[in-house]
Scaffold this motif. Structure first.
Motif, PDB file in Angstrom:
ATOM      1  N   ASP A 191       0.877  -1.260   0.081  1.00 41.48           N
ATOM      2  CA  ASP A 191      -0.013  -0.014   0.150  1.00 41.48           C
ATOM      3  C   ASP A 191       0.822   1.172  -0.017  1.00 41.48           C
ATOM      4  O   ASP A 191       0.586   2.205  -0.775  1.00 41.48           O
ATOM      5  CB  ASP A 191      -1.075   0.028   1.094  1.00 41.48           C
ATOM      6  CG  ASP A 191      -1.996  -1.198   1.179  1.00 41.48           C
ATOM      7  OD1 ASP A 191      -2.303  -1.515   0.049  1.00 41.48           O
ATOM      8  OD2 ASP A 191      -2.556  -1.430   2.100  1.00 41.48           O
ATOM      9  N   ARG A 192       2.071   1.180   0.756  1.00 46.68           N
ATOM     10  CA  ARG A 192       2.950   2.352   0.553  1.00 46.68           C
ATOM     11  C   ARG A 192       3.428   2.631  -0.627  1.00 46.68           C
ATOM     12  O   ARG A 192       3.586   3.740  -1.127  1.00 46.68           O
ATOM     13  CB  ARG A 192       4.051   2.226   1.508  1.00 46.68           C
ATOM     14  CG  ARG A 192       3.746   2.657   3.211  1.00 46.68           C
ATOM     15  CD  ARG A 192       4.931   2.870   3.920  1.00 46.68           C
ATOM     16  NE  ARG A 192       5.920   1.795   4.038  1.00 46.68           N
ATOM     17  CZ  ARG A 192       6.111   0.837   5.109  1.00 46.68           C
ATOM     18  NH1 ARG A 192       5.141   1.023   6.206  1.00 46.68           N
ATOM     19  NH2 ARG A 192       6.930  -0.192   4.913  1.00 46.68           N
ATOM     20  N   ILE A 193       3.828   1.575  -1.374  1.00 49.06           N
ATOM     21  CA  ILE A 193       4.454   1.552  -2.555  1.00 49.06           C
ATOM     22  C   ILE A 193       3.495   2.329  -3.710  1.00 49.06           C
ATOM     23  O   ILE A 193       3.541   3.132  -4.244  1.00 49.06           O
ATOM     24  CB  ILE A 193       4.831   0.211  -3.382  1.00 49.06           C
ATOM     25  CG1 ILE A 193       6.067  -0.091  -2.374  1.00 49.06           C
ATOM     26  CG2 ILE A 193       5.257   0.319  -4.735  1.00 49.06           C
ATOM     27  CD1 ILE A 193       6.706  -1.412  -2.815  1.00 49.06           C
ATOM     28  N   VAL A 194       2.166   1.775  -3.607  1.00 45.32           N
ATOM     29  CA  VAL A 194       1.081   2.290  -4.438  1.00 45.32           C
ATOM     30  C   VAL A 194       1.060   3.956  -4.284  1.00 45.32           C
ATOM     31  O   VAL A 194       0.724   4.631  -4.980  1.00 45.32           O
ATOM     32  CB  VAL A 194      -0.315   1.562  -4.147  1.00 45.32           C
ATOM     33  CG1 VAL A 194      -1.407   2.294  -4.608  1.00 45.32           C
ATOM     34  CG2 VAL A 194      -0.337   0.160  -4.584  1.00 45.32           C
TER      35      VAL A 194
ATOM     36  N   ARG B 124       1.360   6.799  -6.760  1.00 48.76           N
ATOM     37  CA  ARG B 124       0.418   7.622  -7.236  1.00 48.76           C
ATOM     38  C   ARG B 124       0.990   9.081  -6.912  1.00 48.76           C
ATOM     39  O   ARG B 124       0.792  10.181  -7.660  1.00 48.76           O
ATOM     40  CB  ARG B 124      -0.599   7.586  -6.087  1.00 48.76           C
ATOM     41  CG  ARG B 124      -1.937   8.357  -6.454  1.00 48.76           C
ATOM     42  CD  ARG B 124      -2.904   8.213  -5.529  1.00 48.76           C
ATOM     43  NE  ARG B 124      -3.430   6.758  -5.305  1.00 48.76           N
ATOM     44  CZ  ARG B 124      -3.199   6.164  -4.328  1.00 48.76           C
ATOM     45  NH1 ARG B 124      -2.765   6.731  -3.184  1.00 48.76           N
ATOM     46  NH2 ARG B 124      -3.811   4.882  -4.263  1.00 48.76           N
ATOM     47  N   GLU B 125       1.719   9.549  -5.616  1.00 53.60           N
ATOM     48  CA  GLU B 125       2.319  10.664  -5.420  1.00 53.60           C
ATOM     49  C   GLU B 125       3.148  11.296  -6.657  1.00 53.60           C
ATOM     50  O   GLU B 125       3.357  12.377  -6.964  1.00 53.60           O
ATOM     51  CB  GLU B 125       3.058  10.544  -4.015  1.00 53.60           C
ATOM     52  CG  GLU B 125       3.599  11.912  -3.620  1.00 53.60           C
ATOM     53  CD  GLU B 125       4.050  11.631  -2.127  1.00 53.60           C
ATOM     54  OE1 GLU B 125       5.217  12.183  -2.092  1.00 53.60           O
ATOM     55  OE2 GLU B 125       3.759  11.049  -1.402  1.00 53.60           O
ATOM     56  N   VAL B 126       4.116  10.441  -7.099  1.00 53.99           N
ATOM     57  CA  VAL B 126       5.161  10.616  -8.035  1.00 53.99           C
ATOM     58  C   VAL B 126       4.289  10.977  -9.397  1.00 53.99           C
ATOM     59  O   VAL B 126       4.493  12.052 -10.019  1.00 53.99           O
ATOM     60  CB  VAL B 126       6.098   9.665  -8.343  1.00 53.99           C
ATOM     61  CG1 VAL B 126       6.768   9.528  -9.613  1.00 53.99           C
ATOM     62  CG2 VAL B 126       7.021   9.402  -7.172  1.00 53.99           C
ATOM     63  N   MET B 127       3.473  10.227  -9.836  1.00 56.72           N
ATOM     64  CA  MET B 127       2.649  10.688 -10.961  1.00 56.72           C
ATOM     65  C   MET B 127       1.798  12.038 -10.925  1.00 56.72           C
ATOM     66  O   MET B 127       1.912  12.924 -11.690  1.00 56.72           O
ATOM     67  CB  MET B 127       1.417   9.440 -11.273  1.00 56.72           C
ATOM     68  CG  MET B 127       2.203   8.229 -11.759  1.00 56.72           C
ATOM     69  SD  MET B 127       0.992   6.770 -12.663  1.00 56.72           S
ATOM     70  CE  MET B 127       0.478   6.414 -10.952  1.00 56.72           C
ATOM     71  N   VAL B 128       1.338  12.416  -9.861  1.00 56.09           N
ATOM     72  CA  VAL B 128       0.527  13.508  -9.463  1.00 56.09           C
ATOM     73  C   VAL B 128       1.569  14.744  -9.436  1.00 56.09           C
ATOM     74  O   VAL B 128       1.332  15.684 -10.131  1.00 56.09           O
ATOM     75  CB  VAL B 128      -0.507  13.235  -8.357  1.00 56.09           C
ATOM     76  CG1 VAL B 128      -0.793  14.793  -7.969  1.00 56.09           C
ATOM     77  CG2 VAL B 128      -1.530  12.345  -8.453  1.00 56.09           C
TER      78      VAL B 128
ATOM     79  N   ASP C 188      -4.932   6.097  -9.803  1.00 53.26           N
ATOM     80  CA  ASP C 188      -5.107   5.196  -8.943  1.00 53.26           C
ATOM     81  C   ASP C 188      -5.064   3.836  -9.388  1.00 53.26           C
ATOM     82  O   ASP C 188      -4.350   3.052  -8.953  1.00 53.26           O
ATOM     83  CB  ASP C 188      -6.457   5.226  -8.021  1.00 53.26           C
ATOM     84  CG  ASP C 188      -6.556   6.489  -7.207  1.00 53.26           C
ATOM     85  OD1 ASP C 188      -5.746   7.020  -7.014  1.00 53.26           O
ATOM     86  OD2 ASP C 188      -7.714   6.655  -6.993  1.00 53.26           O
ATOM     87  N   SER C 189      -5.545   3.535 -10.512  1.00 51.77           N
ATOM     88  CA  SER C 189      -5.302   2.451 -11.417  1.00 51.77           C
ATOM     89  C   SER C 189      -3.876   2.229 -11.822  1.00 51.77           C
ATOM     90  O   SER C 189      -3.559   0.902 -11.629  1.00 51.77           O
ATOM     91  CB  SER C 189      -6.393   2.418 -12.509  1.00 51.77           C
ATOM     92  OG  SER C 189      -7.599   2.256 -12.167  1.00 51.77           O
ATOM     93  N   ALA C 190      -3.573   2.920 -12.256  1.00 50.68           N
ATOM     94  CA  ALA C 190      -2.039   3.106 -12.925  1.00 50.68           C
ATOM     95  C   ALA C 190      -1.150   2.757 -11.729  1.00 50.68           C
ATOM     96  O   ALA C 190      -0.299   1.866 -11.799  1.00 50.68           O
ATOM     97  CB  ALA C 190      -1.766   4.342 -13.581  1.00 50.68           C
ATOM     98  N   ALA C 191      -1.429   3.330 -10.553  1.00 49.35           N
ATOM     99  CA  ALA C 191      -0.379   3.244  -9.366  1.00 49.35           C
ATOM    100  C   ALA C 191      -0.655   1.865  -8.854  1.00 49.35           C
ATOM    101  O   ALA C 191       0.409   0.973  -8.683  1.00 49.35           O
ATOM    102  CB  ALA C 191      -0.884   4.109  -8.338  1.00 49.35           C
ATOM    103  N   PHE C 192      -1.866   1.254  -8.717  1.00 48.66           N
ATOM    104  CA  PHE C 192      -2.032  -0.239  -8.304  1.00 48.66           C
ATOM    105  C   PHE C 192      -1.394  -1.065  -9.398  1.00 48.66           C
ATOM    106  O   PHE C 192      -0.742  -2.105  -8.858  1.00 48.66           O
ATOM    107  CB  PHE C 192      -3.448  -0.528  -8.159  1.00 48.66           C
ATOM    108  CG  PHE C 192      -3.851  -1.815  -7.523  1.00 48.66           C
ATOM    109  CD1 PHE C 192      -3.512  -2.058  -6.031  1.00 48.66           C
ATOM    110  CD2 PHE C 192      -4.190  -2.749  -8.461  1.00 48.66           C
ATOM    111  CE1 PHE C 192      -3.923  -3.190  -5.727  1.00 48.66           C
ATOM    112  CE2 PHE C 192      -4.469  -4.283  -7.816  1.00 48.66           C
ATOM    113  CZ  PHE C 192      -4.306  -4.350  -6.805  1.00 48.66           C
ATOM    114  N   LEU C 193      -1.767  -0.915 -10.588  1.00 51.67           N
ATOM    115  CA  LEU C 193      -0.998  -1.726 -11.466  1.00 51.67           C
ATOM    116  C   LEU C 193       0.329  -1.850 -11.572  1.00 51.67           C
ATOM    117  O   LEU C 193       1.141  -2.816 -11.730  1.00 51.67           O
ATOM    118  CB  LEU C 193      -1.490  -1.322 -13.144  1.00 51.67           C
ATOM    119  CG  LEU C 193      -2.978  -1.759 -13.197  1.00 51.67           C
ATOM    120  CD1 LEU C 193      -3.096  -1.256 -14.732  1.00 51.67           C
ATOM    121  CD2 LEU C 193      -3.133  -3.196 -13.449  1.00 51.67           C
TER     122      LEU C 193
END
Length: 191
Positions: free
Chosen positions: A123-126, A130-134, A147-152
């Protein structure tokens, strides 16, 4: 007992447990073999670790801290390069624990405390992805897509680290996958 020798004995026990669990598996490794490998009396193993599963939980704590400061990897306006930098940094950190990580993922099926600890790390990696993409391109993509991209991506990294990275024939690079993911995010929401 002086604190330094206590820490040394505890670390030797954990090191021996990690080696033996990796060699033979958790269930097939008696604490007497751990004590023998660590060069300590069997009672000392039970002094530090009341139950054998406590050894697994302590091994989870030995995994390196995978957190990376967002500002170290973000390239403003470039999700792909930001993700490449993040994955490279995560790989370097996670490489330090390849055997331990593989061992813990294997044991997670039968030890709920290990599974829970690994889920928290996942969950921390997800959240970090997410934080890096945003941060790379604020407001340019839909929240659901991020959210989907971070989880994948976190799933692919976890798989790669826990299984595929230990296969000498498995490709280690993710450049194509990261470029594809960044391109899909840049293209906007799919309708």
């Amino acid at each position: 007992m002086p604190e330094q020798s206590e820490e040394s004995a505890r670390e030797r026990i954990l090191g021996a447990a990690e080696e033996l669990f990796a060699e033979a598996g958790f269930d097939a490794t008696p604490t007497s073999r751990i004590a023998e490998r660590a060069g300590v009396p069997k009672g000392l193993v039970h002094y530090y670790f009341k139950r054998k599963p406590d050894l697994l939980e302590a091994l989870v704590e030995r995994l390196p801290d995978e957190r990376i400061a967002t500002e170290q990897v973000v390239v403003a306006g470039d999700i792909a390069e930001s993700l490449h930098r993040l994955v490279d940094d995560l790989d370097r950190k996670l490489d330090a624990s390849a055997v331990l990580s593989h061992l813990l993922w294997r044991e997670a099926d039968t030890h709920p405390a290990v599974l829970e600890a690994l889920q928290v790390r996942f969950d921390r990696i997800v959240a970090q992805i997410r934080e890096v993409m945003v941060a790379a391109v604020p407001g340019c993509v839909e929240r659901a897509d991020v959210d989907s991209a971070a989880f994948l991506l976190a799933s692919a990294l976890s798989y790669r680290h826990s299984v595929a990275r230990h296969d000498d024939d498995a490709p280690l690079g993710m450049r194509r996958e990261l470029d594809f993911l960044a391109g899909a995010l840049a293209a906007g929401p799919m309708v």
